[in-house]
Scaffold this active site. Structure first.
Site, mmCIF file in Angstrom:
data_model
loop_
_atom_site.group_PDB
_atom_site.id
_atom_site.type_symbol
_atom_site.label_atom_id
_atom_site.label_comp_id
_atom_site.label_asym_id
_atom_site.label_seq_id
_atom_site.Cartn_x
_atom_site.Cartn_y
_atom_site.Cartn_z
ATOM 1 N N MET A 24 -39.420 -78.160 -89.349
ATOM 2 C CA MET A 24 -38.748 -77.105 -88.589
ATOM 3 C C MET A 24 -39.191 -77.219 -87.143
ATOM 4 S SD MET A 24 -38.908 -73.818 -91.185
ATOM 5 C CE MET A 24 -40.571 -74.154 -91.806
ATOM 6 N N ALA A 25 -38.213 -77.321 -86.248
ATOM 7 C CA ALA A 25 -38.504 -77.511 -84.832
ATOM 8 C C ALA A 25 -39.334 -76.347 -84.297
ATOM 9 C CB ALA A 25 -37.201 -77.632 -84.045
ATOM 10 N N GLN A 77 -40.509 -87.033 -89.658
ATOM 11 C CA GLN A 77 -39.051 -87.037 -89.762
ATOM 12 C C GLN A 77 -38.416 -87.574 -88.488
ATOM 13 O OE1 GLN A 77 -36.171 -83.638 -89.674
ATOM 14 N NE2 GLN A 77 -35.912 -84.122 -91.838
ATOM 15 N N CYS A 108 -29.079 -81.425 -89.514
ATOM 16 C CA CYS A 108 -29.155 -80.450 -88.423
ATOM 17 C C CYS A 108 -27.755 -79.931 -88.087
ATOM 18 C CB CYS A 108 -29.791 -81.079 -87.196
ATOM 19 S SG CYS A 108 -29.972 -79.921 -85.824
ATOM 20 N N LYS A 150 -32.476 -86.613 -95.882
ATOM 21 C CA LYS A 150 -32.098 -85.221 -96.096
ATOM 22 C C LYS A 150 -30.757 -84.939 -95.429
ATOM 23 C CE LYS A 150 -33.601 -80.437 -95.508
ATOM 24 N NZ LYS A 150 -34.376 -79.496 -94.695
ATOM 25 N N HIS A 180 -29.735 -79.760 -98.681
ATOM 26 C CA HIS A 180 -29.666 -78.343 -98.335
ATOM 27 C C HIS A 180 -28.282 -77.868 -98.758
ATOM 28 C CE1 HIS A 180 -30.364 -74.960 -95.159
ATOM 29 N NE2 HIS A 180 -29.642 -74.533 -96.180
ATOM 30 N N GLY A 236 -38.265 -74.356 -96.422
ATOM 31 C CA GLY A 236 -38.218 -74.203 -94.974
ATOM 32 C C GLY A 236 -38.579 -72.794 -94.583
ATOM 33 N N ARG A 237 -37.539 -71.966 -94.326
ATOM 34 C CA ARG A 237 -37.757 -70.628 -93.787
ATOM 35 C C ARG A 237 -38.617 -69.737 -94.682
ATOM 36 N NH1 ARG A 237 -32.323 -68.200 -93.559
ATOM 37 N NH2 ARG A 237 -31.983 -69.553 -95.354
#
Length: 377
Positions: A24-25, A77, A108, A150, A180, A236-237
């Site tokens: 995650m950026a 990544q 993305c 991914k 995802h 992720g989140r």
């Protein structure tokens, strides 16, 4: 619910539990990865960097790929749209021993990426997608570095790409694929379509398939595995402000009771440790400023007044943070309101694409100007 998948491996490395921290950026820097890793094993992926920025040794990018001495395997990544630059970047990683595992980002949904044909837009160009994966795999082979891929379900509901992407990545030698369960048009809104993960698992039969999307608790992870048959999960989140989620996932996959969430005092201790790790990585001023984005996630659901929350969001030094943490009543138990979705969700939106992008999925030409976006990832 006992839904533990078979043993997951990536190249020579065992991933146990079968849990991966999604890049995650601005989040998954070395500080956050160290914080998460103390709660359990798994695979913890560095922030995404672009192939061009790496090859050109952009100073910010070189700092972003910092790993702890005890971090193993080192997982990095890459984002790229050009097979030639992808091969150069991977050869650099091999020659300079910069990582042990390479993940490739084709998921993305950010407009500045898709408008150049990158990220979730790229798998629509099947030949170009295959060329990029092949370039990475071949460049990594001499060192035995596994390459994973991914991606998302597709650009939008009318342009689904995930089944082709999975088969192509499998054929080109990817060590696993991760899906995802949203389109680029969905961004992070609505619910992830786990049934797509199940369909990908049926289509890709010789390498592991990992599922990503809406894993906010250990129960979510077990349910995804049970419903889709996936070989592992990507988080992720769900771990934003909750690095102990990896402890919960480890317990669940081991068939053990999931621990209670920490009290407010426990959360304060984690927040303080996060601050110290960020300061070590970024310096005192930048480290504390970087921590600000995490405050609302850590304090979510707890009875903390608006004034105190605003003070946390504007904290400017470690000493100030310590004073604010001292104002929190440590005995307050972890609240039910802290569970559930977190992080950015946004709204569905039309995906911005290069002119004529959808005309020919077999066009293997590299998108013009896509790799000009190269400032530190």
């Amino acid at each position: 619910m006992n839904a533990r998948p078979p043993l997951l491996r990536v190249g020579p490395y065992q991933v146990d539990p079968p849990v991966v921290l999604a890049p995650m950026a601005g989040i998954t820097n070395v500080a956050f990865r160290q914080l998460c890793r103390q709660y359990g094993a798994g695979l913890y992926v560095c922030e995404m960097v672009t192939t061009r920025a790496l090859v050109e040794r952009d100073p910010m990018t070189m700092h972003m790929i910092t790993f702890n001495a005890d971090e193993h395997p080192r997982s990095l990544q890459l984002y790229g749209v050009d097979p030639v630059n992808m091969a150069k970047a991977v050869r650099m990683i091999v020659d300079e021993n910069l990582a042990d595992h390479i993940d490739m980002n084709f998921g993305c949904p950010v407009p500045k990426v898709t408008r150049k044909g990158g990220g979730a837009a790229l798998p629509y160009k099947r030949r170009l997608f295959g060329d990029i994966v092949r370039a990475a795999v071949r460049a990594a082979e001499p060192a035995g570095i596994p390459v994973t891929v991914k991606f998302r379900i597709g650009i939008d509901a009318e342009h689904l790409t995930y089944l082709d992407a999975g088969r192509i990545a499998e054929a080109e030698g990817a060590a696993w694929v991760a899906l995802h369960g949203r389109t680029a048009a969905q961004r992070y809104s609505g619910q992830a379509d786990w049934s797509a993960i199940a369909r990908l698992k049926e289509a890709v039969t010789t390498i592991p398939v990992l599922g990503n999307g809406d894993i906010f608790s250990a129960d979510d992870a077990l349910r995804m595995v049970a419903e889709t048959g996936c070989d592992g999960i990507v988080v992720g989140r769900g771990c934003l402000g909750r690095p102990w989620l990896f402890r919960d996932l480890a317990a669940a996959f081991a068939g053990q009771p999931v621990p209670e969430g920490p009290s407010l005092g426990g959360v304060a201790a984690v927040l303080h440790q996060h601050a110290e790790l960020l300061i070590d990585h970024l310096g005192a001023d930048k480290g504390i400023r970087d921590l600000r984005k995490h405050m609302a996630w850590y304090l979510r659901g707890f009875p903390v007044g608006g004034d105190l929350r605003r003070s946390f969001a504007m904290v400017s030094s470690l000493a100030e943070l310590e004073d604010l943490l001292a104002e929190l009543p440590p005995e307050v138990p972890f609240p039910e309101d802290a569970e559930g979705p977190r992080g950015r969700q946004g709204s569905p939106a039309k995906v911005t694409l290069p002119h004529g992008w959808l005309d020919d999925p077999e066009d293997a030409s590299v998108p013009v100007g896509a790799e000009l976006m190269h400032s530190g990832g």
